[in-house]
Design a protein around this motif. Structure first.
Motif, PDB file in Angstrom:
ATOM      1  N   ASP A 140       6.656  -5.344  17.813  1.00  0.00           N
ATOM      2  CA  ASP A 140       7.190  -5.270  19.205  1.00  0.00           C
ATOM      3  C   ASP A 140       6.900  -6.593  19.784  1.00  0.00           C
ATOM      4  O   ASP A 140       7.857  -7.021  20.980  1.00  0.00           O
ATOM      5  N   ARG A 141       5.928  -7.319  19.575  1.00  0.00           N
ATOM      6  CA  ARG A 141       5.684  -8.625  20.388  1.00  0.00           C
ATOM      7  C   ARG A 141       6.592  -9.711  19.962  1.00  0.00           C
ATOM      8  O   ARG A 141       7.170 -10.448  20.453  1.00  0.00           O
ATOM      9  N   ILE A 142       7.079  -9.510  18.467  1.00  0.00           N
ATOM     10  CA  ILE A 142       7.937 -10.639  18.142  1.00  0.00           C
ATOM     11  C   ILE A 142       9.302 -10.254  18.501  1.00  0.00           C
ATOM     12  O   ILE A 142       9.890 -10.983  18.772  1.00  0.00           O
ATOM     13  N   GLY A 143       9.717  -9.064  18.702  1.00  0.00           N
ATOM     14  CA  GLY A 143      11.047  -8.875  18.873  1.00  0.00           C
ATOM     15  C   GLY A 143      11.490  -7.536  18.529  1.00  0.00           C
ATOM     16  O   GLY A 143      11.113  -6.757  17.782  1.00  0.00           O
ATOM     17  N   ILE A 144      12.985  -7.463  18.296  1.00  0.00           N
ATOM     18  CA  ILE A 144      13.695  -6.152  18.029  1.00  0.00           C
ATOM     19  C   ILE A 144      13.631  -6.143  16.488  1.00  0.00           C
ATOM     20  O   ILE A 144      14.030  -7.318  15.877  1.00  0.00           O
ATOM     21  N   MET A 145      13.127  -5.122  16.075  1.00  0.00           N
ATOM     22  CA  MET A 145      13.405  -4.732  14.562  1.00  0.00           C
ATOM     23  C   MET A 145      14.477  -4.159  13.981  1.00  0.00           C
ATOM     24  O   MET A 145      15.237  -3.196  14.772  1.00  0.00           O
ATOM     25  N   PRO A 146      15.463  -4.682  13.183  1.00  0.00           N
ATOM     26  CA  PRO A 146      16.578  -4.228  12.595  1.00  0.00           C
ATOM     27  C   PRO A 146      16.444  -2.782  11.858  1.00  0.00           C
ATOM     28  O   PRO A 146      15.289  -2.058  11.838  1.00  0.00           O
ATOM     29  N   ASP A 147      17.549  -1.822  11.919  1.00  0.00           N
ATOM     30  CA  ASP A 147      17.267  -0.632  10.966  1.00  0.00           C
ATOM     31  C   ASP A 147      17.038  -0.558   9.605  1.00  0.00           C
ATOM     32  O   ASP A 147      16.213   0.577   9.205  1.00  0.00           O
ATOM     33  N   ASP A 148      17.477  -1.537   8.958  1.00  0.00           N
ATOM     34  CA  ASP A 148      17.133  -1.772   7.458  1.00  0.00           C
ATOM     35  C   ASP A 148      15.971  -2.313   7.195  1.00  0.00           C
ATOM     36  O   ASP A 148      15.770  -2.963   6.079  1.00  0.00           O
ATOM     37  N   PHE A 149      14.832  -2.114   8.116  1.00  0.00           N
ATOM     38  CA  PHE A 149      13.582  -2.623   7.880  1.00  0.00           C
ATOM     39  C   PHE A 149      12.375  -1.398   7.755  1.00  0.00           C
ATOM     40  O   PHE A 149      12.364  -0.679   8.652  1.00  0.00           O
ATOM     41  N   TYR A 150      11.893  -1.146   6.349  1.00  0.00           N
ATOM     42  CA  TYR A 150      11.006  -0.160   6.460  1.00  0.00           C
ATOM     43  C   TYR A 150       9.507  -0.568   6.125  1.00  0.00           C
ATOM     44  O   TYR A 150       9.538  -1.788   5.449  1.00  0.00           O
ATOM     45  N   LEU A 151       8.584   0.268   6.448  1.00  0.00           N
ATOM     46  CA  LEU A 151       7.232  -0.110   6.765  1.00  0.00           C
ATOM     47  C   LEU A 151       6.652   0.985   5.529  1.00  0.00           C
ATOM     48  O   LEU A 151       6.800   2.298   5.720  1.00  0.00           O
ATOM     49  N   MET A 152       5.602   0.717   4.914  1.00  0.00           N
ATOM     50  CA  MET A 152       4.782   1.550   4.092  1.00  0.00           C
ATOM     51  C   MET A 152       3.208   1.052   3.780  1.00  0.00           C
ATOM     52  O   MET A 152       3.216  -0.183   3.730  1.00  0.00           O
ATOM     53  N   CYS A 153       2.270   1.847   4.180  1.00  0.00           N
ATOM     54  CA  CYS A 153       0.847   1.486   4.115  1.00  0.00           C
ATOM     55  C   CYS A 153       0.464   2.030   2.757  1.00  0.00           C
ATOM     56  O   CYS A 153       0.117   3.260   2.904  1.00  0.00           O
ATOM     57  N   GLU A 154       0.282   1.269   1.691  1.00  0.00           N
ATOM     58  CA  GLU A 154      -0.394   1.883   0.389  1.00  0.00           C
ATOM     59  C   GLU A 154      -1.077   0.840  -0.434  1.00  0.00           C
ATOM     60  O   GLU A 154      -0.812  -0.591  -0.337  1.00  0.00           O
ATOM     61  N   THR A 155      -2.018   1.155  -0.921  1.00  0.00           N
ATOM     62  CA  THR A 155      -2.811   0.029  -1.874  1.00  0.00           C
ATOM     63  C   THR A 155      -2.603   0.388  -3.464  1.00  0.00           C
ATOM     64  O   THR A 155      -3.222  -0.422  -4.172  1.00  0.00           O
ATOM     65  N   ASN A 156      -2.027   1.574  -4.027  1.00  0.00           N
ATOM     66  CA  ASN A 156      -1.976   1.952  -5.185  1.00  0.00           C
ATOM     67  C   ASN A 156      -0.707   1.429  -5.766  1.00  0.00           C
ATOM     68  O   ASN A 156       0.252   1.667  -5.021  1.00  0.00           O
ATOM     69  N   ILE A 157      -0.780   0.585  -6.741  1.00  0.00           N
ATOM     70  CA  ILE A 157       0.194  -0.221  -7.148  1.00  0.00           C
ATOM     71  C   ILE A 157       1.286   0.731  -8.017  1.00  0.00           C
ATOM     72  O   ILE A 157       2.402   0.392  -8.103  1.00  0.00           O
ATOM     73  N   GLY A 158       0.741   1.678  -8.453  1.00  0.00           N
ATOM     74  CA  GLY A 158       1.711   2.749  -9.193  1.00  0.00           C
ATOM     75  C   GLY A 158       2.665   3.410  -8.267  1.00  0.00           C
ATOM     76  O   GLY A 158       3.822   3.513  -8.485  1.00  0.00           O
ATOM     77  N   ASN A 159       2.072   3.788  -7.030  1.00  0.00           N
ATOM     78  CA  ASN A 159       2.820   4.418  -5.923  1.00  0.00           C
ATOM     79  C   ASN A 159       3.863   3.416  -5.461  1.00  0.00           C
ATOM     80  O   ASN A 159       5.018   3.633  -5.088  1.00  0.00           O
ATOM     81  N   VAL A 160       3.295   2.208  -5.258  1.00  0.00           N
ATOM     82  CA  VAL A 160       4.395   0.910  -4.926  1.00  0.00           C
ATOM     83  C   VAL A 160       5.313   0.823  -5.720  1.00  0.00           C
ATOM     84  O   VAL A 160       6.575   0.601  -5.367  1.00  0.00           O
ATOM     85  N   ASP A 161       4.936   0.768  -6.917  1.00  0.00           N
ATOM     86  CA  ASP A 161       6.129   0.504  -7.987  1.00  0.00           C
ATOM     87  C   ASP A 161       6.967   1.724  -7.934  1.00  0.00           C
ATOM     88  O   ASP A 161       8.540   1.428  -7.912  1.00  0.00           O
ATOM     89  N   ALA A 162       6.712   3.151  -7.873  1.00  0.00           N
ATOM     90  CA  ALA A 162       7.588   4.189  -7.795  1.00  0.00           C
ATOM     91  C   ALA A 162       8.547   4.101  -6.294  1.00  0.00           C
ATOM     92  O   ALA A 162       9.851   4.298  -6.697  1.00  0.00           O
ATOM     93  N   VAL A 163       7.973   3.636  -5.234  1.00  0.00           N
ATOM     94  CA  VAL A 163       8.632   3.704  -4.184  1.00  0.00           C
ATOM     95  C   VAL A 163       9.662   2.548  -4.240  1.00  0.00           C
ATOM     96  O   VAL A 163      10.933   2.907  -3.831  1.00  0.00           O
ATOM     97  N   ILE A 164       9.351   1.211  -4.865  1.00  0.00           N
ATOM     98  CA  ILE A 164      10.340   0.252  -5.076  1.00  0.00           C
ATOM     99  C   ILE A 164      11.545   0.686  -5.847  1.00  0.00           C
ATOM    100  O   ILE A 164      12.730   0.379  -5.472  1.00  0.00           O
ATOM    101  N   ARG A 165      11.300   1.353  -7.065  1.00  0.00           N
ATOM    102  CA  ARG A 165      12.479   1.560  -7.954  1.00  0.00           C
ATOM    103  C   ARG A 165      13.228   2.665  -7.219  1.00  0.00           C
ATOM    104  O   ARG A 165      14.378   2.667  -7.603  1.00  0.00           O
TER     105      ARG A 165
END
Length: 453
Positions: A140-165
């Motif tokens: 919010d401090r930087i400015g308007i964020m576009p619609d195709d910008f997604y955020l995820m809080c995760e530390t398990n690389i297996g879950n990260v791999d699955a979400v990216i694929r």
């Protein structure tokens, strides 16, 4: 029978492994850095095929001329300074490692890049250090964020791999690699084994799916990326953030780039809305320069293919102690002592009883031979208490015999000086032929430091 050990000790700073705990690391010579970690079983995971186990090659070599070369696909990050450091833009399917001190602005600039790219591409920001609310406050401090910008809080690389694929984004940001862990490794997050495992999985994602990956890496107190050195070998590009947190400027330097030149730099200014690029770095670094003051000299340095003008300040005064003090900020301390010894030997300047302080204005850290002549000139100017010309620029390498040697890209340095209004350039005499005549600026060639008097 002796009981088999199932633990190993490794150094947190450099990754050196040992069968027992050591007080000092033999690799990096740091003290009290060894921690205990379980040994990973080296059993076969079934990934090798029958032909590989029998030693039969599954692929045949190709002649170089039979390989079809395809030009890499590049797109802009929204920052011209960052695009130049990356070699002309972001390359699809590349892995970029971004390192720097805490609070220097690594997460901020990558969040801004995501905001720029999210207007036309799908972006996924994965954080293992901050919550989604914290990142939203910075966004919010930087400015308007576009619609195709997604955020995820995760530390398990297996879950990260699955979400990216599953989501198949175009750009992925990992903040940071030291917080990620793999369940297949028994060591703790941030250890050598975990960083190797997680980086290998991310590399398969980037190269297999053609996804651009930005990886943020923590740095040690020496200023290098924490973890094994293999991390920097695996990625395509390594960027380092430089600058003091008390200053408003930030410098991004490329120390490795498979798609462009190394040692390119980009200059940014930290403002309340984030990082703002500074297209004219020379003018920015010379702002506020005192005129008519002894010990102030301007030199031209080459950072990759880019000429940058910086100010060298020297202060030489008589010492009140038996041991004179020497200090260098932004330059090599040993190099400054060497050049002062050359001045004492070749010019007869008695500085053995003087304190000497040298500073590169703006907090830059430079180590180019072309700044030797600038250091020498600044020291002489301060020692004799005579101001150097405010419209005069110098550059050149100084040898132990007091000779002034030629440097590369001399004409580009002179043209940069002429663009910023300098009227005279003192340079090595050997460079006069390559520079030629340039209208509006006087060229003075010297072959020895004795000619500076």
């Amino acid at each position: 029978m002796a009981k088999a050990k199932n633990v190993i000790f490794y150094c947190k700073e450099c990754g050196y492994e040992s069968a027992k705990w050591l007080g000092q690391c033999p690799g990096c010579h740091e003290w009290n850095t060894f921690v205990e970690a379980p040994v990973v079983s080296k059993v076969s995971k079934g990934s090798a095929s029958g032909s590989q186990m029998m030693g039969i090659a599954t692929s045949s070599p190709l002649r170089v001329k039979d390989v079809t070369s395809a030009s890499e696909t590049r797109y802009s990050s929204g920052f011209g300074e960052l695009d130049r450091v990356l070699g002309g833009g972001i390359v699809a399917g590349s892995m970029v490692l971004v390192g720097g001190d805490p609070g220097i602005g690594k997460s901020t600039i990558l969040l801004q890049v995501c905001a720029n790219l999210g207007k036309t591409r799908k972006v996924l920001y994965i954080s293992g250090e901050e919550s989604s609310h914290q990142i939203k406050m910075r966004a919010d401090r930087i400015g308007i964020m576009p619609d195709d910008f997604y955020l995820m809080c995760e530390t398990n690389i297996g879950n990260v791999d699955a979400v990216i694929r599953q989501e198949k984004p175009d750009i992925v940001v990992i903040d940071s690699i030291q917080t990620m862990y793999s369940e297949t490794s028994d060591s703790m997050p941030g250890s050598v084994g975990q960083i190797k495992e997680c980086t290998g999985i991310l590399m398969q994602i980037a190269k297999g799916l053609g996804i651009t990956l930005f990886i943020i890496g923590h740095v040690t107190k020496e200023g290098v990326v924490a973890g094994p050195r293999v991390l920097e070998h695996m990625v395509d590009t390594v960027l380092y953030f430089e600058g003091e947190r008390s200053e408003s400027y930030r410098i991004i330097r490329a120390v490795k780039n498979r798609f462009g030149a190394t040692n390119e730099i980009g200059v940014f200014e930290m403002v309340s809305e984030g990082l703002k690029e500074v297209p004219n770095a020379s003018e920015y670094l010379l702002s506020g320069r005192p005129e008519g003051e002894p010990g102030s000299v301007v030199v031209c340095l080459m950072e990759g293919t880019r000429p940058i003008l910086v100010e060298i300040q020297a202060l030489v005064c008589h010492s009140n102690f038996g041991m004179p003090r020497r200090m260098a900020v932004g330059a090599d301390y040993n190099r400054v002592n060497l050049l002062m010894a050359v001045l004492e030997k070749k010019m007869g300047l008695q500085m053995a009883g003087c304190d000497a302080y040298l500073n590169i204005a703006g907090g830059l850290k430079v180590n180019e031979p072309a700044m030797d002549l600038g250091i020498v000139t600044a020291v002489i100017s301060s020692f004799k208490n005579r101001p150097f010309g405010s419209k005069t620029l110098v550059f050149g390498e100084v040898g132990l015999a007091g000779e002034v040697r030629s440097v590369s890209q001399a004409k580009a340095r002179v043209l940069e000086a002429a663009k910023l209004g300098f009227e005279e350039v003192i340079l090595p005499r050997a460079c006069l032929k390559t520079v030629g005549k340039i209208e509006g600026i006087k060229l003075t060639g010297i072959s020895s430091v004795a000619e500076l008097q």
